[in-house]
Design an enzyme around this catalytic site. Structure first.
Site, PDB file in Angstrom:
ATOM      1  N   LYS A 291       0.827  -1.112   0.043  1.00  0.00           N
ATOM      2  CA  LYS A 291       0.136  -0.327   0.242  1.00  0.00           C
ATOM      3  C   LYS A 291       0.515   1.219   0.021  1.00  0.00           C
ATOM      4  O   LYS A 291       2.247   1.011   0.754  1.00  0.00           O
ATOM      5  CB  LYS A 291      -0.806  -0.415   1.448  1.00  0.00           C
ATOM      6  CG  LYS A 291      -1.791  -0.781   1.262  1.00  0.00           C
ATOM      7  CD  LYS A 291      -2.686  -0.292   2.594  1.00  0.00           C
ATOM      8  CE  LYS A 291      -4.313  -2.159   2.619  1.00  0.00           C
ATOM      9  NZ  LYS A 291      -5.227  -1.951   1.547  1.00  0.00           N
ATOM     10  N   ARG A 365     -10.109 -11.130   1.619  1.00  0.00           N
ATOM     11  CA  ARG A 365     -11.671 -12.489   1.216  1.00  0.00           C
ATOM     12  C   ARG A 365     -10.800 -13.646   1.452  1.00  0.00           C
ATOM     13  O   ARG A 365     -11.016 -15.122   1.131  1.00  0.00           O
ATOM     14  CB  ARG A 365     -11.686 -12.287   0.072  1.00  0.00           C
ATOM     15  CG  ARG A 365     -10.277 -12.354  -1.191  1.00  0.00           C
ATOM     16  CD  ARG A 365     -10.775 -10.942  -2.560  1.00  0.00           C
ATOM     17  NE  ARG A 365     -11.185  -9.692  -2.292  1.00  0.00           N
ATOM     18  CZ  ARG A 365     -11.251  -8.460  -3.227  1.00  0.00           C
ATOM     19  NH1 ARG A 365     -11.773  -9.300  -3.798  1.00  0.00           N
ATOM     20  NH2 ARG A 365     -11.117  -7.284  -2.772  1.00  0.00           N
TER      21      ARG A 365
HETATM   22  N1  BES Z   1      -7.899  -3.567   4.289  1.00  0.00           N
HETATM   23  C1  BES Z   1      -8.449  -3.723   3.139  1.00  0.00           C
HETATM   24  C2  BES Z   1      -9.599  -2.336   2.983  1.00  0.00           C
HETATM   25  C3  BES Z   1      -9.301  -1.622   3.475  1.00  0.00           C
HETATM   26  C4  BES Z   1      -9.426   0.033   2.963  1.00  0.00           C
HETATM   27  C5  BES Z   1     -10.342  -1.215   4.685  1.00  0.00           C
HETATM   28  C6  BES Z   1      -9.658   1.438   3.782  1.00  0.00           C
HETATM   29  C7  BES Z   1     -10.161   0.640   5.525  1.00  0.00           C
HETATM   30  C8  BES Z   1     -10.012   1.666   4.876  1.00  0.00           C
HETATM   31  C9  BES Z   1      -8.305  -4.614   2.200  1.00  0.00           C
HETATM   32  O1  BES Z   1      -7.591  -5.396   3.254  1.00  0.00           O
HETATM   33  C10 BES Z   1      -7.723  -4.378   0.799  1.00  0.00           C
HETATM   34  O2  BES Z   1      -6.192  -3.730   0.390  1.00  0.00           O
HETATM   35  N2  BES Z   1      -8.654  -3.621  -0.340  1.00  0.00           N
HETATM   36  C11 BES Z   1      -7.421  -4.135  -2.092  1.00  0.00           C
HETATM   37  C12 BES Z   1      -8.592  -4.656  -2.543  1.00  0.00           C
HETATM   38  C13 BES Z   1      -8.252  -4.229  -3.976  1.00  0.00           C
HETATM   39  C14 BES Z   1      -6.845  -4.810  -4.027  1.00  0.00           C
HETATM   40  C15 BES Z   1      -8.949  -5.292  -4.911  1.00  0.00           C
HETATM   41  C16 BES Z   1      -8.663  -2.941  -2.345  1.00  0.00           C
HETATM   42  O3  BES Z   1      -9.540  -2.029  -1.567  1.00  0.00           O
HETATM   43  O4  BES Z   1      -8.158  -1.658  -2.110  1.00  0.00           O
HETATM   44 MN    MN Z   2      -5.396  -5.529   1.970  1.00  0.00          MN
END
Ligand code: BES
Ligand code: MN
Ligand code: ZN
Length: 511
Positions: A291, A365
């Site tokens: 990230k 997921r």
């Molecule tokens: N934990 C994150 C989702 C999240 C995003 C929680 C913002 C709280 C605030 C999750 O694991 C994630 O990184 N999701 C990705 C999925 C994508 C790579 C398909 C996302 O939402 O960017």
């Molecule tokens: Mn994630």
């Protein structure tokens, strides 16, 4: 209070009183009176006179308009009153006044009182039809208790948080009403307290709350309430074939854990068995699909769904729900270590399905896939998962509403009703079958991401592959688990989302 202190506290005696005494006689320092925009100064007998007509004057001068959460403190001039101050707090239009409003108003008032270090506070439950009294009293007790949470647990010295006031819920209807709602006040306190325990877990930094430590603390929280707890280590996960959970944990030096909670009251029927599954990523760096730095610190709360499950299990046991409940919390870090899962890798789930990992940041997921499968193995008949799953749900619904997905519709609607009553706002999104194509893989049964369009929906479609056709609901709480901006009724930080919904759900079955 820290979690360690809490574990020795008696969990069943609420430090909250319910009184039916006349307002003048309630032994508190401050009386809080919720006030609707369209009320006359006389609608609560005696308060205008007790404040020397201050209320009437302020209303007439429009100094106090009673808009939601607006505060108007007034001194008590009447010598025979015990309380020396009254806080009038705006509660909006009386036609819209109900549990949802009063819960937030109670929190706002309680935060006001806590900030001013007022030792004893009474919150007046206005007179209302008897049928509505219990729900209202419970919501008030929940709201007051939610104000007790303090997110500054690592602050030292002069920065320390003020002591929490002692709360009294004052039934304006008198002792009759008070005795009618005493149990509801205790229930509200307990649900608020369990929400706060969940907030404390979500607030805990990743360096202290590792998967092992999360499992240890959650075991105490649920275990001391009488919930049976089993914590699986990586060896047992391997025996069960949990390649998705183990795949995510490979990038970290901290070993994964799988918490299994069981509440099995002997008198409960064999079915239904409610299966609660919570995402427990104690820190989500994104893994190899790292990230951006901005806001990454927030990813310590990526276990808020798992915390909600553990804390709901506590509430369910202490409140003696009439049905069996299983809680499953897979917990791991998502880190980019040398052994980490890489884009293009294929993982095999415990259910046997294979997954091509396109983006290692779609880890939630994956671990939930194995968790949902295991809940079925243990006999769950109805599934609910809670997860900070996608950024896409924040885009779709914002920070105040959780995404609601699932099937069949009756089950989704049941959860929806319970959630909205419990103060967890949710809104349904469709499981669009066509979008399942976005999860097609050349090499495996499916990919773990479906691209940007409908990102929250494709995440839900992925989870559905692991539900074995059982009634299932998925709550995406990525937007709601953490408040980025303070509201009068919710300070910045962890919200305790879904604890009350999950707990109340165990009471919503006709058995
Ligand atoms: N934990 C994150 C989702 C999240 C995003 C929680 C913002 C709280 C605030 C999750 O694991 C994630 O990184 N999701 C990705 C999925 C994508 C790579 C398909 C996302 O939402 O960017
Ligand atoms: Mn994630
Ligand atoms: Zn995540």
């Amino acid at each position: 209070m820290t979690l360690t202190e809490r574990s020795s506290a008696s969990p069943t005696t609420p430090p909250m009183i319910c009184s039916g005494a006349p307002l003048s006689k309630v032994e508190v320092d401050l009386l809080v009176v919720p006030w609707c925009e369209d009320e006359s100064p006389q609608s609560v007998a005696g308060v205008d006179a007790a404040t020397g007509g201050e209320l009437g004057r302020a209303l007439a001068a429009r100094e106090f308009r009673a808009c939601a959460y607006e505060t108007f403190p007034a001194g008590v001039t009447e010598a025979s009153w015990h309380a020396r101050r009254v806080l009038f707090i705006g509660a909006g239009k009386s036609a819209l006044f109900g549990g949802e409003t009063v819960r937030k108003v109670a929190t706002a008032a309680a935060l006001w009182a806590k900030q001013r270090r007022i030792p004893r506070v009474g919150f007046v439950m206005r007179e209302l039809p008897r049928e509505a009294a219990a729900e209202m009293a419970q919501a008030i007790a929940e709201g007051l208790t939610l104000a007790e949470f303090d997110g500054g647990s690592y602050k030292t010295g002069a920065n320390e948080a003020p002591a929490v006031p002692a709360w009294t819920v004052v039934a304006a209807g008198g002792e009759d009403v008070a005795s009618l709602v005493r149990a509801a006040v205790a229930r509200g306190w307990l649900l608020g307290d369990c929400s706060n325990l969940s907030r404390a877990l979500a607030n805990e930094p990743g360096n202290t709350l590792t998967p092992r430590e999360f499992a240890r603390r959650a075991s105490v929280i649920a275990g001391e309430a009488g919930v049976a707890v089993d914590v699986l280590d990586e060896e047992r996960m391997a025996q069960l074939g949990m390649g998705l959970l183990l795949g995510v944990s490979r990038g970290s030096t901290e070993p994964a854990r799988l918490m299994v909670f069981r509440y099995d009251p002997p008198s409960a029927p064999a079915t239904p068995v409610l299966g609660l599954v919570g995402k427990g990523v104690t820190f989500d760096s994104g893994g190899i699909s790292l990230k951006p730095a901005d806001g990454m610190d927030r990813m310590k709360d990526d276990m808020a769904g798992g915390a909600a499950v553990a804390c709901a299990m506590r509430a369910i046991a202490l409140l003696k729900a009439p049905i069996r409940v299983i809680g499953i919390v897979p917990t791991t870090e998502n880190m980019p270590g040398g052994k980490a899962v890489k884009p293009g890798d294929v993982l095999k789930s415990a259910s046997g399905k294979t997954v091509e990992v396109i983006n290692t940041d779609a880890e939630g997921r994956l671990i939930l896939g194995d968790g949902l499968w295991y809940a079925q193995q243990l006999g769950a008949t109805h599934l609910v998962d809670v997860a900070t799953l996608t950024g896409a749900i924040v885009v779709a619904l914002g920070k105040g509403t959780s995404g609601l997905f699932g099937t069949p519709n009756e089950w989704v609607e049941q959860v929806r009703r319970v959630a909205n009553r419990a103060g967890d706002r949710v809104w349904p999104l469709p499981m669009v079958e066509e979008y399942r194509d976005q999860l097609k893989s050349e090499i495996a049964d499916m990919t773990n991401t479906g691209g940007r369009p409908a990102g929250a929906i494709t995440a839900a479609l992925f989870l559905q592959e692991f539900t074995g056709g059982l009634p299932w609901v998925h709550l995406d709480v990525a937007g709601t688990a953490w408040a980025e901006e303070a509201k009068p009724y919710l300070p910045k930080g962890p919200s305790g989302v879904a604890v009350r919904t999950l707990a109340e759900l165990a009471f919503s079955f006709e058995v």
